[in-house]
Design an enzyme around this catalytic site. Structure first.
Site, short mmCIF file in Angstrom:
data_model
loop_
_atom_site.label_atom_id
_atom_site.label_comp_id
_atom_site.label_asym_id
_atom_site.label_seq_id
_atom_site.Cartn_x
_atom_site.Cartn_y
_atom_site.Cartn_z
N ASP A 46 1.56 -16.41 -5.27
CA ASP A 46 2.07 -14.81 -4.79
C ASP A 46 3.71 -15.09 -6.39
OD1 ASP A 46 3.00 -13.45 -2.60
OD2 ASP A 46 1.79 -15.05 -1.90
N ARG A 66 -7.37 -2.17 9.84
CA ARG A 66 -8.06 -2.75 11.11
C ARG A 66 -7.11 -2.06 12.26
NH1 ARG A 66 -12.47 -6.61 10.18
NH2 ARG A 66 -11.51 -7.73 7.54
N ARG A 109 3.51 -15.31 5.42
CA ARG A 109 1.99 -15.62 4.79
C ARG A 109 2.79 -16.65 3.75
NH1 ARG A 109 0.96 -13.67 -0.09
NH2 ARG A 109 3.23 -12.68 0.42
N HIS A 120 -9.76 -10.79 0.25
CA HIS A 120 -9.74 -9.99 -1.26
C HIS A 120 -11.66 -9.58 -1.87
CE1 HIS A 120 -4.96 -9.84 -2.80
NE2 HIS A 120 -5.90 -9.53 -1.29
N ALA A 146 0.70 -0.96 -0.29
CA ALA A 146 -0.41 0.12 -0.04
C ALA A 146 0.95 1.28 0.57
CB ALA A 146 -0.50 -0.17 1.36
N ARG A 147 2.30 1.19 1.17
CA ARG A 147 2.60 2.44 0.54
C ARG A 147 3.61 2.59 -0.13
NH1 ARG A 147 5.00 4.92 5.33
NH2 ARG A 147 3.78 3.44 7.02
N LYS A 175 -3.33 -8.80 -6.14
CA LYS A 175 -3.14 -9.94 -7.74
C LYS A 175 -3.14 -11.53 -6.46
CE LYS A 175 1.81 -10.20 -7.18
NZ LYS A 175 2.04 -11.78 -5.89
N TYR A 222 -12.59 -0.83 7.94
CA TYR A 222 -12.75 -1.12 6.56
C TYR A 222 -14.33 -0.60 6.25
CZ TYR A 222 -8.76 -3.81 6.46
OH TYR A 222 -7.96 -4.62 6.65
#
Length: 344
Positions: free
Chosen positions: A190, A49, A177, A91, A28-29, A109, A70
């Site tokens: 990924d 969150r 993850r 997602h 996101a950054r 993605k 959200y």
């Protein structure tokens, strides 16, 4: 690529596109920085969150509003489009909620864990009359679009084969993850999505897929090789691995020449076009601004009132997910969120 027909939503033509970011992590950054460098958009809100994390993100990047949930982002009247960069299992529900709240969405993605959830997002977009796109930034890169255009224009004749590998080494950690099935782990979704996308762009959809691979102790796929043939008789060979190092190398071969793509599969540096049997090819570079190209593609589409991007069409996103899901199920990799038994 033909332009999809216009939607019912009013095109955004008289002001910047206003982005809201769902999740406040590393990607996101990076995307917020890309929007700042792109033409035609601005980030106006971020939600996480953890309210403290959202506030820290907003302070660091100069984002006007930060939300600790959200739902507040979905309800923000000044947000046009929500960029979703949470982990894969969340997602679909988040995208559908944003669409039903009247927002456009761009979803990292893979768009969802499964084909079914991918289709659910696009169905919700059509029902809401809103734009939706998978954030497959590689498809928006001018260099990749140049390679695809040359292959489709016949500059190497009829494509006959493609070989692509993408390996990114991660130390094994069952809580990471990438190895956590409950969090959408696995090399295919990924890492493998990039060479599969490129192969699909250059050769087309398979008639069938052959798969070999291995899994980590958690059950997540960590090494996968795919091979498929298209209806036209071309063969794609794709490898992804989350445990090994090695240079990426992509080659597409045709009846009158071949192209070697240099650098990472997801962000090529250049490519060389070889014609006939010549040993010296034409080296081609191009503009490389990473996620900026993706942001500007979304801005272009929203200014034109499009329901989807011609660079990242819904049909291709679903088709590529069918390849990934078929391969994953062939390996016996099942996410706990999947309700039905696996069928190849």
């Amino acid at each position: 690529m033909s332009e999809p027909s216009s939607t019912a939503y009013p095109p955004i033509t008289d002001r910047p596109v206003r982005w809201g970011l769902l999740a406040a992590g590393r990607i996101a950054r990076a995307f917020a920085a890309a929007v700042a460098d792109a033409e035609g958009g601005e980030v106006v809100a971020v939600a996480a969150r953890d309210a403290g994390r959202a506030q820290e993100f907003a302070r660091d990047l100069g984002v006007p509003r930060a939300y600790g949930g959200y739902e507040e982002l979905y309800a923000d009247p000044e947000v046009d489009v929500v960029y979703i960069s949470s982990t894969h299992p969340f997602h679909a529900d988040q995208a559908v909620a944003a669409l039903q709240a009247g927002k456009h969405v761009v979803v990292e993605k893979p768009t969802a864990l499964t084909v079914r959830d991918t289709e659910r997002i696009f169905e919700a977009a059509r029902a809401a009359g809103r734009f939706a796109m998978e954030a497959m930034w590689t498809r928006c890169l001018p260099l990749v679009q140049d390679v695809v255009g040359r292959v489709r224009d016949g500059q190497i004749g009829t494509p006959r084969s493609l070989a692509a590998a993408f390996t990114v080494p991660f130390d094994y950690d069952e809580d990471h993850r990438l190895f956590d099935l409950a969090n959408g782990g696995g090399a295919l979704l990924d890492i493998g999505i990039y060479p599969v996308t490129l192969a699909h762009l250059l050769l087309g959809h398979p008639t069938h897929v052959q798969v070999i691979g291995s899994t980590a102790p958690t059950g997540a796929d960590d090494l996968v090789g795919l091979q498929w043939m298209t209806p036209e008789g071309a063969v794609a060979q794709v490898l992804c691995d989350s445990r090994s190092s090695g240079a990426s190398r992509t080659v597409v071969r045709g009846t009158t020449g071949w192209i070697e793509v240099h650098g990472p599969v997801n962000d090529p540096e250049s490519f060389t076009v070889y014609r006939g049997r010549e040993s010296e090819g034409e080296l081609v570079g191009g503009e490389r601004r990473g996620l900026v190209h993706e942001a500007e593609e979304v801005h272009r589409c929203l200014r034109a009132g499009l329901p989807e991007s011609p660079a990242v069409p819904h049909a291709d996103t679903v088709a590529i997910m069918t390849i990934l899901e078929s391969a994953r199920r062939e390996l016996g990799v099942r996410y706990p969120q999947e309700e039905e038994p696996l069928h190849t």
